[in-house]
Design a protein around this motif. Structure first.
Motif, PDB file in Angstrom:
ATOM      1  N   THR A   1      29.784  52.636  86.571  1.00  0.00           N
ATOM      2  CA  THR A   1      29.289  51.280  86.796  1.00  0.00           C
ATOM      3  C   THR A   1      30.324  50.524  87.605  1.00  0.00           C
ATOM      4  O   THR A   1      31.525  50.817  87.549  1.00  0.00           O
TER       5      THR A   1
ATOM      6  N   VAL B   1      22.953  54.347  93.781  1.00  0.00           N
ATOM      7  CA  VAL B   1      22.688  53.383  92.713  1.00  0.00           C
ATOM      8  C   VAL B   1      21.359  53.735  92.064  1.00  0.00           C
ATOM      9  O   VAL B   1      20.339  53.862  92.748  1.00  0.00           O
TER      10      VAL B   1
ATOM     11  N   PHE C   1      21.540  49.909  79.590  1.00  0.00           N
ATOM     12  CA  PHE C   1      21.316  50.315  80.973  1.00  0.00           C
ATOM     13  C   PHE C   1      19.827  50.411  81.250  1.00  0.00           C
ATOM     14  O   PHE C   1      19.055  50.847  80.395  1.00  0.00           O
TER      15      PHE C   1
ATOM     16  N   GLY D   1      24.977  43.062  84.883  1.00  0.00           N
ATOM     17  CA  GLY D   1      24.951  42.744  86.310  1.00  0.00           C
ATOM     18  C   GLY D   1      25.591  43.812  87.162  1.00  0.00           C
ATOM     19  O   GLY D   1      25.293  43.911  88.360  1.00  0.00           O
ATOM     20  N   ASP D   2      26.494  44.624  86.587  1.00  0.00           N
ATOM     21  CA  ASP D   2      27.025  45.775  87.322  1.00  0.00           C
ATOM     22  C   ASP D   2      25.889  46.724  87.673  1.00  0.00           C
ATOM     23  O   ASP D   2      24.882  46.814  86.954  1.00  0.00           O
ATOM     24  N   VAL D   3      26.058  47.460  88.740  1.00  0.00           N
ATOM     25  CA  VAL D   3      25.114  48.526  89.045  1.00  0.00           C
ATOM     26  C   VAL D   3      25.539  49.807  88.331  1.00  0.00           C
ATOM     27  O   VAL D   3      26.707  49.987  87.974  1.00  0.00           O
TER      28      VAL D   3
ATOM     29  N   GLU E   1      28.299  45.441  92.439  1.00  0.00           N
ATOM     30  CA  GLU E   1      27.559  45.983  93.572  1.00  0.00           C
ATOM     31  C   GLU E   1      28.306  45.819  94.887  1.00  0.00           C
ATOM     32  O   GLU E   1      28.189  46.656  95.797  1.00  0.00           O
TER      33      GLU E   1
ATOM     34  N   ARG F   1      20.946  49.296  86.592  1.00  0.00           N
ATOM     35  CA  ARG F   1      21.836  48.162  86.324  1.00  0.00           C
ATOM     36  C   ARG F   1      22.239  48.131  84.859  1.00  0.00           C
ATOM     37  O   ARG F   1      21.536  48.660  83.990  1.00  0.00           O
TER      38      ARG F   1
END
Length: 290
Positions: A245, A260, A211, A142-144, A248, A263
Protein backbone atom coordinates in the motif's frame (compact mmCIF):
# COMPACT_ATOMS: atom_id res chain seq x y z
CA UNK A 1 -6.85 -26.04 12.05
CA UNK A 2 -4.33 -24.19 9.89
CA UNK A 3 -1.01 -22.42 10.42
CA UNK A 4 -2.68 -19.07 11.08
CA UNK A 5 -4.89 -20.64 13.78
CA UNK A 6 -1.78 -21.98 15.50
CA UNK A 7 -0.18 -18.54 15.33
CA UNK A 8 -2.42 -17.43 18.18
CA UNK A 9 -0.74 -20.02 20.40
CA UNK A 10 2.67 -18.71 19.42
CA UNK A 11 1.55 -15.15 20.19
CA UNK A 12 0.55 -16.24 23.68
CA UNK A 13 4.17 -17.18 24.33
CA UNK A 14 6.27 -14.52 22.55
CA UNK A 15 3.77 -11.69 21.97
CA UNK A 16 1.72 -10.46 19.03
CA UNK A 17 4.25 -7.89 17.80
CA UNK A 18 6.82 -10.62 17.15
CA UNK A 19 4.54 -12.45 14.70
CA UNK A 20 3.08 -9.73 12.48
CA UNK A 21 5.77 -9.32 9.81
CA UNK A 22 7.59 -11.41 7.23
CA UNK A 23 10.78 -11.03 9.32
CA UNK A 24 11.82 -10.34 12.88
CA UNK A 25 13.17 -6.79 13.19
CA UNK A 26 16.18 -6.16 15.45
CA UNK A 27 18.05 -2.87 16.02
CA UNK A 28 21.70 -3.05 14.97
CA UNK A 29 23.61 0.19 15.37
CA UNK A 30 22.05 2.71 13.03
CA UNK A 31 20.26 0.04 10.96
CA UNK A 32 17.72 -2.70 11.43
CA UNK A 33 18.62 -6.35 11.06
CA UNK A 34 15.75 -8.40 9.64
CA UNK A 35 15.80 -12.17 10.18
CA UNK A 36 13.59 -14.97 8.90
CA UNK A 37 13.48 -18.76 8.57
CA UNK A 38 11.52 -21.20 6.40
CA UNK A 39 11.15 -24.99 6.43
CA UNK A 40 10.42 -26.91 3.23
CA UNK A 41 9.56 -30.62 3.00
CA UNK A 42 9.69 -32.55 -0.24
CA UNK A 43 6.15 -33.98 -0.13
CA UNK A 44 4.57 -30.69 1.01
CA UNK A 45 6.54 -27.93 -0.67
CA UNK A 46 8.48 -29.22 -3.69
CA UNK A 47 6.29 -29.85 -6.76
CA UNK A 48 6.72 -33.14 -8.55
CA UNK A 49 9.44 -32.98 -11.18
CA UNK A 50 11.66 -30.42 -9.45
CA UNK A 51 15.38 -31.02 -9.83
CA UNK A 52 17.61 -30.90 -6.74
CA UNK A 53 19.11 -27.66 -8.11
CA UNK A 54 15.64 -26.12 -8.22
CA UNK A 55 14.93 -27.33 -4.68
CA UNK A 56 18.03 -25.52 -3.45
CA UNK A 57 17.05 -22.40 -5.39
CA UNK A 58 13.50 -22.40 -4.01
CA UNK A 59 14.61 -22.98 -0.42
CA UNK A 60 16.68 -19.80 -0.57
CA UNK A 61 14.16 -17.85 -2.65
CA UNK A 62 11.39 -18.17 -0.05
CA UNK A 63 13.66 -16.65 2.57
CA UNK A 64 15.00 -13.87 0.37
CA UNK A 65 11.41 -13.02 -0.62
CA UNK A 66 10.55 -12.40 3.05
CA UNK A 67 13.54 -10.07 3.35
CA UNK A 68 12.53 -8.23 0.17
CA UNK A 69 9.05 -7.67 1.63
CA UNK A 70 10.60 -5.60 4.43
CA UNK A 71 12.32 -3.28 1.94
CA UNK A 72 15.64 -4.77 3.05
CA UNK A 73 18.79 -5.98 1.32
CA UNK A 74 19.54 -9.72 1.81
CA UNK A 75 22.96 -10.29 3.34
CA UNK A 76 23.40 -13.94 4.35
CA UNK A 77 21.59 -17.27 4.28
CA UNK A 78 22.16 -20.37 6.41
CA UNK A 79 20.91 -23.71 5.11
CA UNK A 80 20.11 -26.75 7.26
CA UNK A 81 19.44 -29.85 5.18
CA UNK A 82 17.85 -33.07 6.38
CA UNK A 83 19.16 -35.28 3.59
CA UNK A 84 17.57 -38.52 2.40
CA UNK A 85 20.07 -39.19 -0.40
CA UNK A 86 23.70 -38.01 -0.29
CA UNK A 87 23.82 -37.71 -4.08
CA UNK A 88 21.34 -34.81 -3.96
CA UNK A 89 23.50 -32.61 -1.73
CA UNK A 90 25.78 -31.03 -4.36
CA UNK A 91 23.06 -29.86 -6.78
CA UNK A 92 20.93 -28.59 -3.87
CA UNK A 93 23.86 -26.54 -2.63
CA UNK A 94 24.61 -25.27 -6.15
CA UNK A 95 21.00 -24.12 -6.57
CA UNK A 96 21.02 -22.42 -3.17
CA UNK A 97 24.35 -20.74 -3.92
CA UNK A 98 23.18 -19.53 -7.32
CA UNK A 99 20.03 -18.00 -5.79
CA UNK A 100 22.05 -16.22 -3.11
CA UNK A 101 24.46 -14.87 -5.70
CA UNK A 102 21.60 -13.69 -7.96
CA UNK A 103 20.11 -11.54 -5.20
CA UNK A 104 23.19 -10.26 -3.42
CA UNK A 105 23.38 -12.59 -0.42
CA UNK A 106 26.11 -14.92 0.84
CA UNK A 107 25.48 -18.59 1.51
CA UNK A 108 27.31 -18.52 4.82
CA UNK A 109 26.97 -22.03 6.27
CA UNK A 110 24.44 -24.32 7.86
CA UNK A 111 23.99 -27.92 9.01
CA UNK A 112 23.53 -31.44 7.64
CA UNK A 113 21.52 -34.33 9.04
CA UNK A 114 20.06 -37.63 7.83
CA UNK A 115 16.28 -37.66 7.27
CA UNK A 116 13.82 -40.07 5.72
CA UNK A 117 12.27 -37.13 3.80
CA UNK A 118 14.26 -34.31 2.24
CA UNK A 119 13.82 -31.27 4.48
CA UNK A 120 15.51 -27.90 3.98
CA UNK A 121 15.48 -25.09 6.51
CA UNK A 122 16.64 -21.75 5.12
CA UNK A 123 17.40 -18.88 7.51
CA UNK A 124 18.29 -15.43 6.25
CA UNK A 125 19.29 -12.01 7.48
CA UNK A 126 19.10 -8.64 5.78
CA UNK A 127 19.65 -5.01 6.64
CA UNK A 128 17.64 -1.86 6.10
CA UNK A 129 17.77 1.72 7.36
CA UNK A 130 14.99 2.64 9.81
CA UNK A 131 13.42 5.16 7.43
CA UNK A 132 13.10 2.58 4.65
CA UNK A 133 11.80 -0.39 6.67
CA UNK A 134 8.29 -1.44 5.57
CA UNK A 135 6.10 -3.53 7.87
CA UNK A 136 2.75 -5.21 7.29
CA UNK A 137 1.08 -2.54 9.40
CA UNK A 138 1.08 1.08 8.28
CA UNK A 139 -1.59 1.19 5.58
CA UNK A 140 -3.86 4.23 5.85
CA UNK A 141 -7.38 4.79 4.48
CA UNK A 142 -7.07 6.39 1.07
CA UNK A 143 -3.82 4.59 0.21
CA UNK A 144 -3.92 2.49 -2.91
CA UNK A 145 -3.39 -1.27 -2.86
CA UNK A 146 -0.98 -2.55 -5.50
CA UNK A 147 0.89 -5.69 -6.53
CA UNK A 148 4.03 -6.39 -8.50
CA UNK A 149 4.11 -8.74 -11.48
CA UNK A 150 1.41 -11.17 -12.58
CA UNK A 151 -0.50 -13.18 -10.01
CA UNK A 152 -1.48 -16.84 -10.13
CA UNK A 153 1.17 -18.04 -12.57
CA UNK A 154 2.69 -20.59 -10.16
CA UNK A 155 -0.75 -22.04 -9.45
CA UNK A 156 -1.50 -22.08 -13.17
CA UNK A 157 1.68 -24.12 -13.70
CA UNK A 158 0.47 -26.63 -11.09
CA UNK A 159 -2.81 -26.82 -12.98
CA UNK A 160 -1.05 -27.87 -16.17
CA UNK A 161 -0.19 -24.61 -17.95
CA UNK A 162 3.30 -25.77 -18.80
CA UNK A 163 4.46 -22.49 -20.35
CA UNK A 164 4.51 -21.10 -16.78
CA UNK A 165 6.52 -23.95 -15.23
CA UNK A 166 9.58 -21.86 -14.43
CA UNK A 167 7.42 -19.39 -12.48
CA UNK A 168 6.61 -22.30 -10.17
CA UNK A 169 9.96 -24.08 -10.02
CA UNK A 170 12.37 -21.13 -10.07
CA UNK A 171 10.63 -18.23 -8.26
CA UNK A 172 12.21 -14.79 -8.43
CA UNK A 173 12.13 -12.76 -5.18
CA UNK A 174 11.37 -9.07 -5.81
CA UNK A 175 14.41 -7.69 -4.01
CA UNK A 176 14.95 -4.64 -6.22
CA UNK A 177 11.24 -3.79 -6.17
CA UNK A 178 11.02 -4.14 -2.39
CA UNK A 179 14.05 -1.91 -1.92
CA UNK A 180 12.67 0.73 -4.29
CA UNK A 181 9.22 0.69 -2.70
CA UNK A 182 10.70 1.11 0.77
CA UNK A 183 12.67 4.12 -0.35
CA UNK A 184 9.70 5.60 -2.22
CA UNK A 185 7.36 5.54 0.78
CA UNK A 186 5.29 2.33 0.72
CA UNK A 187 3.21 2.24 3.91
CA UNK A 188 2.73 -1.53 4.24
CA UNK A 189 4.09 -4.55 2.38
CA UNK A 190 4.39 -8.33 2.38
CA UNK A 191 5.09 -11.06 -0.12
CA UNK A 192 2.13 -13.01 -1.46
CA UNK A 193 3.49 -16.54 -1.65
CA UNK A 194 0.29 -17.87 0.02
CA UNK A 195 -2.08 -16.08 -2.39
CA UNK A 196 -3.50 -12.59 -2.64
CA UNK A 197 -6.67 -13.22 -0.61
CA UNK A 198 -4.86 -14.60 2.44
CA UNK A 199 -2.24 -11.88 2.16
CA UNK A 200 -4.90 -9.16 2.25
CA UNK A 201 -6.34 -10.73 5.40
CA UNK A 202 -2.86 -10.87 6.92
CA UNK A 203 -2.34 -7.15 6.19
CA UNK A 204 -5.76 -6.38 7.64
CA UNK A 205 -4.97 -8.30 10.84
CA UNK A 206 -1.66 -6.47 11.21
CA UNK A 207 -2.84 -2.93 10.52
CA UNK A 208 -6.52 -2.88 11.42
CA UNK A 209 -7.87 -1.21 8.30
CA UNK A 210 -9.59 -3.03 5.46
CA UNK A 211 -9.20 -3.31 1.70
CA UNK A 212 -11.47 -3.03 -1.31
CA UNK A 213 -10.14 -4.77 -4.41
CA UNK A 214 -11.41 -4.61 -7.99
CA UNK A 215 -10.80 -8.03 -9.56
CA UNK A 216 -10.99 -6.51 -13.05
CA UNK A 217 -7.66 -4.84 -12.31
CA UNK A 218 -5.80 -8.00 -11.26
CA UNK A 219 -2.78 -8.83 -13.44
CA UNK A 220 -3.81 -12.35 -14.43
CA UNK A 221 -1.53 -15.21 -15.50
CA UNK A 222 -0.55 -15.12 -19.15
CA UNK A 223 -2.23 -17.60 -21.44
CA UNK A 224 -4.94 -18.68 -18.97
CA UNK A 225 -8.70 -18.14 -19.45
CA UNK A 226 -9.90 -15.11 -17.48
CA UNK A 227 -12.22 -16.86 -15.01
CA UNK A 228 -9.68 -19.53 -14.16
CA UNK A 229 -6.89 -16.97 -14.07
CA UNK A 230 -8.80 -14.82 -11.57
CA UNK A 231 -9.23 -17.84 -9.28
CA UNK A 232 -5.51 -18.57 -9.48
CA UNK A 233 -4.62 -14.90 -8.88
CA UNK A 234 -6.79 -14.60 -5.78
CA UNK A 235 -6.14 -17.94 -4.10
CA UNK A 236 -3.07 -19.58 -5.67
CA UNK A 237 0.24 -19.82 -3.83
CA UNK A 238 3.85 -19.61 -4.91
CA UNK A 239 3.91 -16.26 -6.71
CA UNK A 240 6.64 -14.47 -4.69
CA UNK A 241 5.26 -11.11 -5.77
CA UNK A 242 4.79 -8.13 -3.43
CA UNK A 243 1.53 -6.74 -2.10
CA UNK A 244 1.87 -3.16 -0.88
CA UNK A 245 0.00 0.00 0.00
CA UNK A 246 1.13 3.56 -0.61
CA UNK A 247 -0.11 7.08 -1.29
CA UNK A 248 -1.25 7.17 -4.90
CA UNK A 249 0.99 10.10 -5.78
CA UNK A 250 4.23 8.12 -5.31
CA UNK A 251 3.34 5.87 -8.26
CA UNK A 252 4.83 4.91 -10.58
CA UNK A 253 8.02 4.04 -8.72
CA UNK A 254 10.98 3.92 -11.14
CA UNK A 255 12.04 0.37 -11.89
CA UNK A 256 8.97 -1.23 -10.30
CA UNK A 257 6.30 -2.89 -12.45
CA UNK A 258 3.17 -2.62 -10.31
CA UNK A 259 -0.58 -2.53 -10.82
CA UNK A 260 -3.07 -0.74 -8.55
CA UNK A 261 -5.83 -3.22 -7.66
CA UNK A 262 -7.76 -1.41 -4.92
CA UNK A 263 -7.80 0.96 -1.95
CA UNK A 264 -7.43 0.92 1.81
CA UNK A 265 -10.75 1.49 3.59
CA UNK A 266 -11.74 2.38 7.17
CA UNK A 267 -13.83 -0.73 7.75
CA UNK A 268 -11.83 -3.79 8.93
CA UNK A 269 -13.05 -5.97 6.05
CA UNK A 270 -11.56 -7.40 2.87
CA UNK A 271 -13.81 -6.83 -0.13
CA UNK A 272 -13.59 -7.88 -3.77
CA UNK A 273 -15.97 -6.14 -6.17
CA UNK A 274 -18.01 -4.94 -3.19
CA UNK A 275 -18.52 -8.37 -1.56
CA UNK A 276 -16.56 -10.00 1.27
CA UNK A 277 -13.61 -11.88 -0.20
CA UNK A 278 -13.34 -15.53 0.78
CA UNK A 279 -10.46 -16.09 3.19
CA UNK A 280 -8.54 -18.95 1.63
CA UNK A 281 -5.28 -19.74 -0.08
CA UNK A 282 -2.20 -21.91 0.45
CA UNK A 283 -2.11 -23.08 4.09
CA UNK A 284 -0.67 -25.92 6.11
CA UNK A 285 -3.39 -27.79 7.99
CA UNK A 286 -3.67 -30.18 10.94
CA UNK A 287 -6.57 -32.53 11.53
CA UNK A 288 -6.48 -32.65 15.32
CA UNK A 289 -6.91 -30.11 18.09
CA UNK A 290 -4.09 -31.41 20.27
Amino acid sequence: MDDRDLLARVQAVIGREQTLDDCAVLPLGGEYLVATTDMLHETTDFPRGMTPWQMGWMAVAVTISDIAAMGADPRAVLLAIGLDDAERLLPIMEGAHDCCRAFGAELAGGDLDAHTELTIVSSGIGTVSPEHLVRRRGARPGDVVAVTGRLGEAQAALAGYDHLTLRLLEPQPRVAAGRALGRAGATAMMDISDGLALSLYDLQAAGGYGFAVDTRRLPLPAGVPEKEGCEFALYGGGDFELLFTCPEDILPVPGVEAVVVGRVIEEPRVLADGAVLERRGYQHRWSGEG
